[in-house]
Design an enzyme around this catalytic site. Structure first.
Site, mmCIF file in Angstrom:
data_model
loop_
_atom_site.group_PDB
_atom_site.id
_atom_site.type_symbol
_atom_site.label_atom_id
_atom_site.label_comp_id
_atom_site.label_asym_id
_atom_site.label_seq_id
_atom_site.Cartn_x
_atom_site.Cartn_y
_atom_site.Cartn_z
ATOM 1 C CG ASP A 4 -3.023 -1.621 -5.114
ATOM 2 O OD1 ASP A 4 -2.262 -2.154 -5.950
ATOM 3 O OD2 ASP A 4 -3.979 -0.901 -5.448
ATOM 4 C CE1 TYR A 12 -1.370 1.520 -4.493
ATOM 5 C CE2 TYR A 12 -3.067 2.873 -3.440
ATOM 6 C CZ TYR A 12 -2.426 2.410 -4.577
ATOM 7 O OH TYR A 12 -2.840 2.863 -5.801
ATOM 8 C CD GLU A 46 -3.827 6.323 -5.596
ATOM 9 O OE1 GLU A 46 -4.304 5.241 -5.233
ATOM 10 O OE2 GLU A 46 -3.441 6.529 -6.761
#
Ligand code: SF4
Length: 356
Positions: A145, A127, A44
């Site tokens: 996001d 996020y 991520e």
């Protein structure tokens, strides 16, 4: 957005349709092999501002070198930056490493599974926190996001500026309602895949969309007008003369950037800001700033690089020096072969081609 946004939105049918589609169409990505929170976390962070295809080889390389939080915590920062070289936004790598060190010291190497502890780690914003909690720990947490907001601006027909923090917050509130409570991990990943493959920024492929019948923008034919996003400020251009300075042994000067700020601790060739400086004065500037006597030679080329908030325009010049010793601590003479051992930003990697 109004309180009525979710009224007449069939949440359970929506969940069924999107999860069904995901089950059959999910992308085969290396961080999806298992639900290891460390791998989800690394992926991520790498995926912020960066495309999946670019991330995949970096992810493999990173996991090969640092397969566990302990390996990353113990690694030398320069080594981590070298592994990250070319991926950009280097503060991501530094923050990730310091957060991982905290996980090792404070949480016995286990990535926290509650929002407070996880969210307090360096570089873990709302996020990333939501992505880790949902994907790795299967908790019904939103991971909102830009992609997420694009998709749901269209589905729910939200005509507000998604660059505003309060609009993001409202999307998060909606997501607590809409997210599947049975399988939040698949739900969030399904939305990520939908945004990446079908509900793309330009020309979304509504004909193939598994949730077309739920989509309000599609029903009104306004899918390409959403999301609403205020334009970013134009990036400021900064001009530099970047120098390939060689001594008589053929060594070249490199410089380590400061410990904080843009591209912190990475290496580069010396750069002279020339916004208010004539080329004529470059040699003087180098003598004063670096304590190195150089003779400017020919121009070798030009390199441009765009950051999120600024642009570099580098005129690359060859130069020579008779010195073999450097007094400035942040400068170093290296051979061409040794350049490979240092982490450089992409713009300066391009300059290496002009050395030959
Ligand atoms: S119907 Fe079109 S705009 Fe709506 S979610 Fe699907 S791809 Fe996106």
């Amino acid at each position: 957005m109004s309180e009525n946004t979710l009224q007449s939105f069939n949440i359970s049918r929506f969940q069924e349709d999107i999860l069904d589609w995901y089950e059959k169409n999910k992308r085969d990505l290396p961080w999806r092999q298992d639900q290891d929170p460390y791998k989800v976390w690394v992926s991520e962070i790498m995926l912020q501002q960066t495309k999946v295809d670019t991330v995949i080889p970096y992810f493999y390389k990173f996991m090969d070198k640092y397969p566990t939080v302990y390996d990353l915590a113990e690694a030398d920062e320069q080594d981590v930056l070298k592994t990250w070289e070319g991926l950009g936004y280097y503060s991501r790598a530094r923050n990730l490493q310091s957060a991982v060190r905290e996980v090792v010291e404070k949480y016995d190497g286990v990535v926290p599974n509650n929002p407070e502890e996880l969210g307090s780690l360096k570089g873990v914003g709302s996020y990333t926190r939501g992505a880790i909690l949902s994907i790795a720990y299967n908790q019904p947490e939103p991971a909102v996001d830009g992609n997420f907001m694009r998709v749901f601006s269209r589905i729910l027909k939200v005509e507000e500026d998604i660059s505003k923090a309060k609009v993001k917050k409202l999307f998060e509130d909606y997501m607590y309602e809409i997210i599947s409570k049975e399988d939040p991990s698949s739900f969030n990943q399904a939305i990520m895949d939908l945004g990446a493959t079908i509900c793309t920024p330009k020309s979304p492929m509504c004909m193939f969309c598994p949730v077309q019948e739920h989509c309000r923008a599609y029903a009104e034919g306004i899918e390409e007008e959403l999301p609403i996003k205020s334009k970013k400020k134009k990036q400021k251009v900064k001009r530099y003369v970047a120098l390939l300075v060689r001594n008589e042994k053929g060594q070249v000067i490199i410089e380590q950037r400061p410990e904080s700020g843009l591209l912190a601790n990475l290496w580069q060739f010396p750069m002279v800001p020339v916004d208010n400086l004539e080329l004529l004065h470059v040699e003087n500037w180098v003598r004063k700033e670096y304590g190195v006597e150089i003779d400017l030679d020919e121009k070798r080329g030009n390199v441009k690089h765009v950051f999120s908030h600024l642009k570099w325009n580098l005129d690359v010049y060859a130069a020579s020096t008779k010195q073999d010793v450097l007094e400035n601590d942040r400068l170093r003479f290296v051979t061409i072969e040794e350049l490979d051992e240092y982490p450089f930003p992409v713009s300066h990697q391009k300059m290496m081609d002009l050395l030959k």
